[in-house]
Design a protein around this motif. Structure first.
Motif, short mmCIF file in Angstrom:
data_model
loop_
_atom_site.label_atom_id
_atom_site.label_comp_id
_atom_site.label_asym_id
_atom_site.label_seq_id
_atom_site.Cartn_x
_atom_site.Cartn_y
_atom_site.Cartn_z
N PHE A 84 0.74 -1.18 -0.14
CA PHE A 84 0.00 0.16 0.10
C PHE A 84 0.95 1.37 -0.09
CE2 PHE A 84 -2.79 -3.27 1.75
CZ PHE A 84 -4.04 -2.86 1.04
N LYS A 86 0.20 3.95 1.56
CA LYS A 86 0.26 4.42 2.74
C LYS A 86 0.62 3.25 3.80
CE LYS A 86 -2.85 8.19 1.93
NZ LYS A 86 -4.34 8.36 1.64
N ALA A 88 -0.52 0.78 5.51
CA ALA A 88 -1.63 0.07 5.93
C ALA A 88 -1.07 -1.19 7.04
CB ALA A 88 -2.43 -0.34 4.81
N LEU A 89 -0.12 -0.85 7.70
CA LEU A 89 0.22 -1.91 8.78
C LEU A 89 -0.59 -2.00 9.62
CD1 LEU A 89 4.15 -1.60 8.81
CD2 LEU A 89 2.68 -2.96 7.08
N PHE A 90 -0.69 -3.21 10.44
CA PHE A 90 -1.69 -3.37 11.78
C PHE A 90 -1.07 -2.49 12.71
CE2 PHE A 90 -2.94 -6.85 8.80
CZ PHE A 90 -4.06 -6.26 8.40
N PRO A 91 -1.50 -1.63 13.41
CA PRO A 91 -0.44 -0.79 14.35
C PRO A 91 -0.54 -1.91 15.76
CG PRO A 91 -2.58 0.29 14.09
CD PRO A 91 -2.57 -0.68 13.06
N TRP A 92 -1.53 -2.60 15.81
CA TRP A 92 -1.52 -3.39 17.07
C TRP A 92 -0.51 -4.87 16.83
CZ3 TRP A 92 -5.79 -2.81 13.87
CH2 TRP A 92 -6.04 -3.87 13.02
N MET A 101 0.58 -12.47 8.88
CA MET A 101 -0.98 -12.38 8.87
C MET A 101 -1.60 -13.21 7.93
SD MET A 101 -3.14 -11.17 10.72
CE MET A 101 -4.61 -10.05 11.03
N SER A 102 -1.11 -13.20 6.77
CA SER A 102 -1.87 -13.95 5.55
C SER A 102 -1.76 -15.34 5.90
CB SER A 102 -1.25 -13.75 4.32
OG SER A 102 0.09 -14.16 4.42
N LYS A 104 -1.52 -16.69 9.06
CA LYS A 104 -2.49 -16.81 10.01
C LYS A 104 -3.99 -17.00 9.72
CE LYS A 104 -3.72 -14.94 14.50
NZ LYS A 104 -3.75 -13.67 15.33
N LEU A 105 -4.62 -15.83 8.72
CA LEU A 105 -5.79 -16.05 8.24
C LEU A 105 -6.02 -17.26 7.47
CD1 LEU A 105 -5.75 -12.38 7.02
CD2 LEU A 105 -6.91 -13.24 8.86
N LEU A 133 7.01 -2.79 17.09
CA LEU A 133 5.51 -2.28 16.54
C LEU A 133 6.06 -1.08 15.52
CD1 LEU A 133 3.87 -1.54 20.27
CD2 LEU A 133 3.18 -3.19 18.36
N LYS A 135 4.82 1.74 14.74
CA LYS A 135 5.17 3.18 15.28
C LYS A 135 6.51 3.29 15.64
CE LYS A 135 4.00 3.10 20.30
NZ LYS A 135 3.31 4.03 21.27
N GLN A 136 7.09 2.19 15.85
CA GLN A 136 8.58 2.31 16.48
C GLN A 136 9.72 2.37 15.07
OE1 GLN A 136 8.13 -1.06 18.87
NE2 GLN A 136 8.78 0.09 20.56
N ARG A 149 5.24 -8.46 4.21
CA ARG A 149 3.78 -8.95 4.32
C ARG A 149 2.88 -9.61 3.27
NH1 ARG A 149 -0.67 -5.15 6.96
NH2 ARG A 149 -0.59 -4.12 4.81
#
Ligand code: ATP
Ligand code: MG
Lengths: 251, 259
Positions: A84, A86, A88-92, A101-102, A104-105, A133, A135-136, A149
């Motif tokens: 993406f 922007k 679009a990472l999952f911040p949590w 993630m893919s 895991k899903l 994370l 944000k770091q 990802r």
């Protein structure tokens, strides 16, 4: 057997948005082919509908007309990688959590998916940051996570929407070399969107120049310069001039 | 250098403002025919009720009685509020069906329910718990719902291209993304619940901090009233401090300071 099979054929794609009674035509009769394992660059001015086009390819949006044919049938969700604009990472989620993630899903068990994700984290040079994370991380590192990802889904098609658009020039050059190295290592069909001519020539096997809105393919350029390419190479500059003089003004 | 100055200021200013607060209080209390007890009288009364029971309970017991009511209602409110808010945010049919009713009930102050609840449930523990529940469930529902509505569509797109089905979009993407909003709702809910319990106890109770205030009013014991008011403020402050700490632990991507 065809030498160059078309991985994706896009025919007469149209998309119009209705906004407060105004119709806003974004794509008009967009047609092009994407070949197996090529690095195709879509070069277009700002706001010409590049993101909309990729969203339609990824089935995040529906076209108003036209069709898209995939070799081997329409991939299901999760079978096209998307990087993406922007991030679009999952911040949590940590870096590891994002990259796995893919898998895991898809229900892959923890140990297997961790091992698989680790390979892609190492590939983008983020070893040691598995537990960080988003944000770091700096912008360049975030997009490395975005790339890892997308690759970790093992999709054969990668859609990259101006992945380096938000980065400073220095990081950008570095990431361009990085993505070429990754493509060398993991052969995928890449559709890479940018509004930057140098980036397009530096990366692409082929460049499709898009017109401004309502946008369609204006011109195709095959880039047969040997890699690694140099921005100062006369052939590079000549191609650059040809493309620039043919580019619609950004509105 | 500048950093140091900031630190000193941020330690000093609260002390100064607290000091001013007590000076002002003292000064008001000293005024002629003032109804306000001095800080010193209040402190003495506070220490006294910690040792000498009123209505068979010392102050810590009264606080505990109020707190227990709040906590029971609070945990019910979390379970009910989060599920209700998620259903509201996720299911269009449910939203269309239930939202109008919720919108009408929502603006009714919890305190306005007190008479009806007492008529229904008498004056035991249950009516107080229900009133606190009403007061604390609403902010949780609202925050959960709006948190779900305001989720970044880009995150949903990212989930979809990674292969998430509808159920996975809810559990893996939407809910985690809503956690900060839910926690904010929970914090509001706790302080709103604490206010409601005091109000409920002022109307019908034999123990609890709200009851103590009314007792103070009935016996003209202003020191008791003011002492209880202080206790209410301090307890509420402590509760929210605990929750803020908890937010940092539960949700480090949003609240913790690590840069
Ligand atoms: N959901 C939407 N509703 C209405 N208009 C939209 C929507 N999505 C995109 N558009 C419009 O379509 C046009 C193209 O948008 P798009 O984001 O695809 O441009 P872009 O080429 O990716 O631009 P940029 O270089 O800034 O990324 C814009 O004018 C935008 O306003
Ligand atoms: Mg875009």
């Amino acid at each position: 057997m065809a030498v160059l099979e078309n991985k994706i054929s896009v025919r007469n794609l149209c998309k119009t948005y209705e906004m407060k009674g105004n119709s806003h035509e974004v794509l008009r009769n967009m047609s092009f082919d994407v070949r197996e394992n090529e690095f195709l660059v879509l070069l277009g001015p700002g706001q010409c509908g590049k993101t909309v086009l990729l969203n339609i390819l990824a089935e995040l949006e529906q076209p108003d007309g036209g069709e898209i044919v995939f070799a081997g049938g329409r991939p299901r969700m999760g079978e096209i990688g998307f990087v993406f604009q922007k991030y679009a990472l999952f911040p949590w989620k940590t870096v590891m959590g994002n990259v796995e993630m893919s898998l895991k899903l898809r229900g892959v068990d923890k140990e297997t998916r961790r091992a698989a994700a680790q390979e892609y984290i190492d590939m983008v040079g983020l070893s040691g940051f598995e537990k960080a994370l988003p944000k770091q991380l700096s912008g360049g590192m975030k997009q490395r996570v975005g790339i890892a990802r997308a690759y970790a889904s093992e999709a054969s098609i990668m859609l990259m929407d101006e992945p380096f658009g938000a980065l400073d020039a220095q990081t950008r050059y570095q990431m361009e070399d990085e993505i070429l190295r990754i493509c060398e290592k993991k052969k995928r069909t890449v559709v890479f969107v940018t509004n930057n001519v140098e980036e397009a020539i530096y990366l692409g096997d082929r460049i499709l120049l898009l017109s401004s809105r309502p946008s369609s393919v204006k011109e195709e350029y095959v880039v047969d310069l040997p890699r690694p390419r140099k921005h100062t190479d006369p052939a590079f500059l000549a191609l650059r001039n040809r493309i620039v003089s043919n580019t619609d003004l950004n509105i | 250098m500048k950093h140091n100055k900031d630190r000193i200021l941020s330690m000093l200013l609260p002390l100064i403002s607290l000091g001013l607060f007590f000076v002002l209080w003292f000064w008001l209390a000293r005024a002629e025919d003032s109804m306000i007890p001095t800080p010193y009288e209040t402190l003495l009364r506070l220490l006294e009720i910690c040792r000498k029971p009123i209505s068979k309970a010392t102050l810590p017991i009264h606080i505990w009685v109020s707190l227990r009511r709040v906590l029971i209602a609070f945990f019910c409110a979390i379970v009910m509020g989060v599920s209700f808010g998620v259903a509201l945010g996720w299911n269009r049919t449910f939203r269309a069906l239930v939202n109008p009713i919720f919108e009408i009930l929502r603006p009714i102050p919890p305190i306005a329910w007190i008479p009806l609840i007492i008529l229904w449930c008498g004056i035991g523990e249950l009516p107080k718990v229900i009133i606190v529940l009403i007061g604390s469930v609403v902010p949780i529902v609202l925050n959960t719902y709006s948190g779900m509505k305001e989720i970044d569509p880009l995150l949903l797109d990212a989930g979809k291209v990674l292969g998430a089905g509808r159920r996975q979009l809810l559990w893996e993407i939407t809910l985690p993304a809503t956690v900060p909003a839910i926690l904010a709702g929970i914090r509001t809910a706790l302080s709103s619940g604490w206010m409601c319990v005091v109000a409920a106890e002022m109307i019908a109770a034999r123990q609890g901090v709200g009851f103590l205030i009314v007792r103070g009013q009935e016996s003209g014991d202003t020191a008791l009233i003011v002492a209880c008011m202080l206790v209410i403020g301090v307890v509420s402050m402590l509760l929210s401090t605990v929750l803020i700490k908890l937010e940092g632990v539960l949700c480090p991507w949003q609240f913790s300071k690590t840069k």
